[in-house]
Write an enzyme that holds these catalytic residues in place. Structure first.
Site, PDB file in Angstrom:
ATOM      1  N   ASP A 103      10.212 -15.450  -0.031  1.00 59.41           N
ATOM      2  CA  ASP A 103       8.958 -15.491   0.720  1.00 59.41           C
ATOM      3  C   ASP A 103       8.703 -16.825   1.422  1.00 59.41           C
ATOM      4  OD1 ASP A 103       8.114 -12.859   0.397  1.00 59.41           O
ATOM      5  OD2 ASP A 103       7.477 -13.269  -1.652  1.00 59.41           O
ATOM      6  N   ASP A 164      10.193  -6.001   2.213  1.00 56.54           N
ATOM      7  CA  ASP A 164       9.271  -7.044   2.667  1.00 56.54           C
ATOM      8  C   ASP A 164      10.017  -8.215   3.322  1.00 56.54           C
ATOM      9  OD1 ASP A 164       8.757  -5.593   0.298  1.00 56.54           O
ATOM     10  OD2 ASP A 164       7.070  -6.835  -0.252  1.00 56.54           O
ATOM     11  N   GLY A 222      18.523   2.328  -5.266  1.00 55.45           N
ATOM     12  CA  GLY A 222      17.180   1.938  -4.849  1.00 55.45           C
ATOM     13  C   GLY A 222      16.203   2.099  -5.999  1.00 55.45           C
ATOM     14  N   THR A 224      11.752   1.207  -7.068  1.00 51.97           N
ATOM     15  CA  THR A 224      10.492   0.641  -6.586  1.00 51.97           C
ATOM     16  C   THR A 224      10.010  -0.469  -7.513  1.00 51.97           C
ATOM     17  OG1 THR A 224       8.399   1.232  -5.552  1.00 51.97           O
ATOM     18  CG2 THR A 224       8.766   2.106  -7.768  1.00 51.97           C
ATOM     19  N   ARG A 236       3.040  -0.071   1.919  1.00 53.88           N
ATOM     20  CA  ARG A 236       3.194  -1.400   2.528  1.00 53.88           C
ATOM     21  C   ARG A 236       4.662  -1.688   2.849  1.00 53.88           C
ATOM     22  NH1 ARG A 236      -0.092  -3.907  -0.396  1.00 53.88           N
ATOM     23  NH2 ARG A 236       1.108  -5.406  -1.591  1.00 53.88           N
ATOM     24  N   TRP A 240       6.004  -2.933   6.403  1.00 52.03           N
ATOM     25  CA  TRP A 240       6.820  -4.155   6.561  1.00 52.03           C
ATOM     26  C   TRP A 240       8.070  -3.771   7.354  1.00 52.03           C
ATOM     27  CZ3 TRP A 240       3.795  -7.913   5.935  1.00 52.03           C
ATOM     28  CH2 TRP A 240       3.131  -8.259   4.759  1.00 52.03           C
ATOM     29  N   SER A 353      -1.182  -4.289  -6.085  1.00 52.44           N
ATOM     30  CA  SER A 353      -0.173  -3.492  -6.775  1.00 52.44           C
ATOM     31  C   SER A 353      -0.814  -2.572  -7.807  1.00 52.44           C
ATOM     32  CB  SER A 353       0.849  -4.403  -7.457  1.00 52.44           C
ATOM     33  OG  SER A 353       1.790  -3.614  -8.151  1.00 52.44           O
TER      34      SER A 353
END
Ligand code: GLY
Length: 387
Positions: A103, A164, A222, A224, A236, A240, A353
């Protein structure tokens, strides 16, 4: 055209000016409470707690709003707060702490990059490039991805990319331009291609996160972190993706990113409820699950960027324009805090969240930021911080 988006009232310059004026009044009222600390990631009871440390991924969104307001108004009273906040961002990379995260893009594209663009600030440039180097160090060559979270040896997070991250790539594209070093660009471009390959599913929904084997480069699975389930589509994350792939198109001119952004957007629009503000996960299209207004603000910025690149004759253009208008006017009318004088945020009914039970039905600092960015883009046609 889908019936749902067939009619939209015209969105005027007055609309954007009026909404920005509302945002400015709210943000001006917050300024004295955060002189050298940061509003938290989300409100608690609609009030932002003060965050004394610069450790979260969200601390730059307040700076981003102040830079946009400074550009919109020319009012220099924003600068002393911005300078004090910049010091905290210099500190974060000069005395490295809390840098084990991808980030760094959100953090430095909205703090140091505007200072480089608008003030030609040399220290901001040097710290921005340090942040890009820390991000670059998170790249795994064989897998062609940047690891999202945590220490690179942590088995829980090793080789895990998340959607993200597409918003963190401008830091690398920008660093390549500032230095002439193509390695930053190559990593960002390769990561975006891998995200397109593995995070996007065949039905144009997305995984929030995906694990790669970093020693062989083989894709794993994959999963989450913030969505309803591993097979659902976290709202979201999807937006993104819309905004992030469009930005990667802007930087690389690889048309496949634009096509991917459109496909993700079509999936998202098909799952909007009647008031055009999405639920927190796109497996919900009606009922009383929480909305996430922050995702709607993000996708509006994504559409505004996308429309700059789509040909005027693109068959979906009109639908996207109308959807943008319907979403922005719904946010303004039903989701802003204009009738809640004690609320700190700009947009109510956001979610951080649900699985972590954090920031549910609250304002989020990024939802506020992207609402201001969307209004700024409506007025001025662009936002340079990601370009
Ligand atoms: N990037 C973290 C989030 O969207 O919650």
């Amino acid at each position: 055209m889908d019936r749902k988006f067939a009619a939209a009232p015209a969105m005027t310059r007055q609309f954007a000016l009026r909404e920005l004026d509302f945002c400015r009044r709210k943000i001006d009222a917050l300024l004295p409470r955060f002189p050298d600390c940061f509003p938290g990631a989300n409100t608690e009871g609609l009030r932002y707690p003060a965050e004394r440390e610069n450790i979260e991924w969200t601390t730059s969104f307040f700076s981003g709003m102040l830079w946009l307001l400074y550009q919109h108004t020319g009012d220099e009273t924003y600068l002393p707060t911005l300078e004090r906040h910049l010091e905290r961002f210099y500190d974060r990379v000069e005395r490295p702490g809390n840098i084990d995260t991808h980030d760094l893009g959100f953090l430095y594209s909205l703090s140091c990059y505007p200072a480089i663009l608008l003030k030609k600030d040399e220290r901001a440039r040097s710290c921005f490039l340090k942040a890009a180097d820390y991000l670059k160090a998170r790249y795994f060559d064989k897998a062609g991805i940047l690891q999202a979270w945590g220490d690179l040896t942590d088995p829980e997070n090793r080789g895990r990319m998340i959607i993200d991250c597409l918003l963190n790539l401008p830091l690398l594209y920008q660093a390549a331009r500032l230095t002439g070093d193509e390695r930053y660009y190559d990593m960002a471009y390769t990561h975006a291609r891998q995200a397109q390959r593995y995070l996007v599913r065949a039905d144009n929904s997305t995984y929030h996160t995906f694990y790669m084997d970093v020693t062989t480069g083989v894709p794993r699975f994959g999963a989450t972190a913030q969505g309803y389930s591993d097979s659902s589509c976290w709202a979201r994350g999807q937006v993104w993706g819309v905004y992030g792939f469009t930005l990667s198109y802007r930087h690389t001119r690889d048309r496949s990113f634009l096509d991917t952004a459109c496909r993700l957007l079509d999936y998202y629009l098909a799952r909007l409820p009647a008031d055009y503000v999405n639920y927190w996960d796109l497996c919900f299209t009606e009922g009383d699950q929480p909305r996430d207004s922050s995702s709607t603000a993000i996708v509006c910025c994504g559409i505004l960027e996308l429309l700059k690149h789509l040909p005027l004759t693109h068959p979906r253009r009109r639908t996207y324009e109308n959807a943008l208008t319907l979403m922005m006017t719904s946010l303004a009318k039903r989701y802003t805090t204009r009738d809640l004088p004690d609320a700190d945020g700009l947009l109510a009914h956001g979610v951080y969240s649900i699985p972590h039970q954090r920031g549910v039905d609250e304002s989020t600092i990024w939802g506020d930021y992207y609402y201001v960015e969307a209004l700024y883009r409506l007025l001025y046609g662009d936002c340079d911080y990601w370009s």
